[in-house]
Structure formats: C-alpha cells, structure tokens
Motif scaffolding. Structure first.
Motif, mmCIF file in Angstrom:
data_model
loop_
_atom_site.group_PDB
_atom_site.id
_atom_site.type_symbol
_atom_site.label_atom_id
_atom_site.label_comp_id
_atom_site.label_asym_id
_atom_site.label_seq_id
_atom_site.Cartn_x
_atom_site.Cartn_y
_atom_site.Cartn_z
ATOM 1 N N GLY A 126 -28.243 -34.686 -15.511
ATOM 2 C CA GLY A 126 -27.871 -33.442 -14.840
ATOM 3 C C GLY A 126 -28.985 -32.825 -14.015
ATOM 4 N N SER A 127 -30.138 -33.502 -13.934
ATOM 5 C CA SER A 127 -31.276 -32.923 -13.198
ATOM 6 C C SER A 127 -31.172 -33.127 -11.684
ATOM 7 N N GLY A 128 -30.223 -33.956 -11.243
ATOM 8 C CA GLY A 128 -30.013 -34.117 -9.798
ATOM 9 C C GLY A 128 -30.416 -35.465 -9.235
ATOM 10 N N LYS A 129 -30.753 -36.420 -10.116
ATOM 11 C CA LYS A 129 -31.191 -37.750 -9.655
ATOM 12 C C LYS A 129 -30.128 -38.424 -8.805
ATOM 13 N N SER A 130 -28.924 -38.437 -9.365
ATOM 14 C CA SER A 130 -27.834 -39.126 -8.698
ATOM 15 C C SER A 130 -27.490 -38.448 -7.364
ATOM 16 N N THR A 131 -27.481 -37.133 -7.369
ATOM 17 C CA THR A 131 -27.209 -36.390 -6.134
ATOM 18 C C THR A 131 -28.261 -36.712 -5.080
ATOM 19 N N ASN A 186 -18.171 -26.268 -7.161
ATOM 20 C CA ASN A 186 -18.044 -25.439 -8.374
ATOM 21 C C ASN A 186 -19.218 -24.474 -8.546
ATOM 22 N N TYR A 220 -22.675 -27.869 -5.166
ATOM 23 C CA TYR A 220 -21.313 -28.406 -5.254
ATOM 24 C C TYR A 220 -20.296 -27.269 -5.206
ATOM 25 N N VAL A 247 -22.450 -25.320 -8.749
ATOM 26 C CA VAL A 247 -23.658 -25.916 -9.343
ATOM 27 C C VAL A 247 -24.648 -26.313 -8.250
HETATM 28 P P1 ADP Z 1 -28.285 -36.789 -12.825
HETATM 29 O O1 ADP Z 1 -28.035 -37.969 -11.948
HETATM 30 O O2 ADP Z 1 -29.729 -36.450 -12.960
HETATM 31 O O3 ADP Z 1 -27.601 -36.889 -14.141
HETATM 32 P P2 ADP Z 1 -26.472 -35.382 -11.029
HETATM 33 O O4 ADP Z 1 -27.043 -35.446 -9.667
HETATM 34 O O5 ADP Z 1 -25.373 -36.314 -11.376
HETATM 35 O O6 ADP Z 1 -27.676 -35.502 -12.092
HETATM 36 O O7 ADP Z 1 -25.948 -33.910 -11.291
HETATM 37 C C1 ADP Z 1 -26.715 -32.741 -11.002
HETATM 38 C C2 ADP Z 1 -25.850 -31.517 -11.301
HETATM 39 O O8 ADP Z 1 -24.758 -31.471 -10.391
HETATM 40 C C3 ADP Z 1 -25.232 -31.521 -12.693
HETATM 41 O O9 ADP Z 1 -25.186 -30.190 -13.166
HETATM 42 C C4 ADP Z 1 -23.835 -32.059 -12.456
HETATM 43 O O10 ADP Z 1 -22.936 -31.569 -13.424
HETATM 44 C C5 ADP Z 1 -23.519 -31.512 -11.082
HETATM 45 N N1 ADP Z 1 -22.598 -32.372 -10.320
HETATM 46 C C6 ADP Z 1 -22.786 -33.657 -9.999
HETATM 47 N N2 ADP Z 1 -21.764 -34.110 -9.244
HETATM 48 C C7 ADP Z 1 -20.910 -33.084 -9.087
HETATM 49 C C8 ADP Z 1 -19.666 -32.911 -8.403
HETATM 50 N N3 ADP Z 1 -19.095 -33.894 -7.715
HETATM 51 N N4 ADP Z 1 -19.077 -31.687 -8.467
HETATM 52 C C9 ADP Z 1 -19.650 -30.676 -9.132
HETATM 53 N N5 ADP Z 1 -20.816 -30.761 -9.792
HETATM 54 C C10 ADP Z 1 -21.450 -31.966 -9.780
#
Ligand code: ADP
Length: 233
Positions: free
Chosen positions: A40-45, A15, A13, A17
């Motif tokens: 925060g493990s990346g599931k949603s991403t 920022n 991302y 991360v």
């Molecule tokens: P999970 O779904 O497992 O909680 P995410 O995929 O939401 O994990 O997030 C993985 C990492 O990426 C985390 O550290 C989160 O803070 C970061 N993150 C997620 N979305 C964004 C974004 N739009 N901008 C910056 N960092 C992000």
C-alpha cells in the motif's frame, strides 16, 4: 535529461487515496532499480504511471524523451511497445503455447512470421526455455512461467523492463533463477530494469539502487542500498 524523470508526481485515485505524493525521481539508461516499501506504499502505482496503466493526477513523467503524462490515449500503444512488463501473477494466456504467448504481442503489431520466429527464439534463449516452446503454461513450474513472461517482455527489445513483484509467488530457489535472468538481461542487453519487490534477500544480495516508499512518499533513494524494514511491521 535522464532516461526516466518524474517531477512532482501525484496520484490520487478516485476514492480519494493518495498513492503518490510529490515524487521526484530520475533514472539513467541501463540502471537496475528496486522499489521497496510495505504493502500500500505506492510501489505498484509508481510502476503503473511509467507505462501509463495509470494517469498521474499532477506532475510530469518522462520516459525515453516521451512525456507520458501528456500522451494521448490513442498514442499509449507506442509507449507500451517500448516497455516490457512482468507481473507477479504471470498473466499468460492459458490456451496458448509458450511460443504463442511470446509471439502474441508481435503478431498484434502485424510483424512478419519469419521475424517473429527469430525474435521468439532469441527471447527463449535468454531465459533458458528452448525445450518448452510447445508446452502450455499449466505444464510449467511457477519459475518457468515467470521466465516465459520475461521472454514475452523482452521479445520486443524494450529499453525499459518493469517488474511488479516478479518473485512474489516463487520459492527462494526459483526467485534466484529469475533474478539471474534479469541481471543478465540488464548487463548484456543494457535494458533499464525497475522492480517493485518485498524480497529482502534479493535486494540485499544484489546491492543495486534502492528506492524506499512510504505512504506514497519517496523517503529514501540509495545507490547499492539494502532492504529497509518498515517500522510498523
Ligand atoms: P503497493 O504496490 O506498494 O502495495 P499500491 O500502489 O498498489 O501500493 O497502492 C497504493 C495505495 O493506493 C493503496 O492505499 C491502495 O489501496 C491504493 N490503490 C491502488 N490502486 C487503486 C485503485 N485502482 N483505486 C483506488 N485506490 C487504489
């Protein structure tokens, strides 16, 4: 080639991360796959790169023969039509009825009203909400609202259904009902279902493929897997 293929996928991302680090994954048509891992493990991403809500930084994402990572922004809508997405927070339009919420995506494609009606009625049949077509979202329980979301996700007959913590805000009984609906759709319609979840009970009961993420890395991938507790929890 498998229905879904990720090769050396990275997502960093803005920022800095790193949300996905060298993820390699293939999923066949008709599979039901859980993605687990701590917050925060990346599931949603991982789910978001499949329907191009997020673009990968590096690597290849293929979905149904479409190279999602190379797809032009102007063509993303074509991919979205083939994918149904269900969110934890429902995202229903509060001023529209159940019928209108489900019909909305089809109307935006300019489909004929008669065909829309046929599809909406079939979709509510799948989720068991035929008697709620004229209700508004705030007149429904959480479980019922989530069933509307599933109907909205399947109304376009997608090959792929992505669910991001669909039972996160539901009690165990409603969660079970939602999982029954999803399991039925997977079995009867043959849709591939990918579901990010924290729900240990569901994962252990269903005995499906389980992909475990930690710090953006896919650390385990098991057929008929079980929930894995995080060491730091
Ligand atoms: P999970 O779904 O497992 O909680 P995410 O995929 O939401 O994990 O997030 C993985 C990492 O990426 C985390 O550290 C989160 O803070 C970061 N993150 C997620 N979305 C964004 C974004 N739009 N901008 C910056 N960092 C992000």
């Amino acid at each position: 080639m498998a229905f879904i293929e990720l090769k050396h996928v990275y997502k960093v991302y803005k920022n800095g991360v790193t949300a996905l680090a060298d993820v390699n994954l293939s999923i066949n048509r008709g599979e039901f796959v859980f993605i687990i891992g701590s917050s925060g493990s990346g599931k949603s991403t991982l789910t978001k790169v499949l329907y191009r809500e997020e673009k990968v930084t590096k690597g290849t994402v293929m979905v149904g023969g479409v190279n999602v990572s190379k797809l032009r922004n102007g063509n993303v809508y074509k991919l979205r039509r083939k994918v149904g997405v269900v969110f934890q927070d429902f995202r229903l339009l509060p001023k529209l009825t159940v019928y209108e919420n489900i019909a909305y995506p089809l109307e935006s494609y300019g489909m004929e009203a008669k065909e829309i009606r046929k599809r909406v009625l079939a979709a509510v049949e799948w989720v068991g909400l035929k008697d709620k077509l004229r209700s508004y979202p705030d007149e429904l329980s959480g479980g019922q609202q989530q069933r509307v979301c599933i109907a909205r996700a399947i109304v376009n007959k997608p090959k792929l259904i992505i669910c991001d913590e669909p039972t996160g805000d539901l009690d165990p009984k409603m969660s079970r009902e939602i999982m029954d609906v999803l399991e039925n759709i997977n079995k009867e319609l043959g849709s591939t279902i990918i579901m990010a979840t924290h729900d240990k009970e569901i994962v252990n009961r269903m005995k499906r493929r389980v992909i475990y993420m930690r710090d953006g890395v896919l650390v385990s991938d098991k057929e008929k897997g079980e929930y894995i507790e995080d060491e730091d929890n």
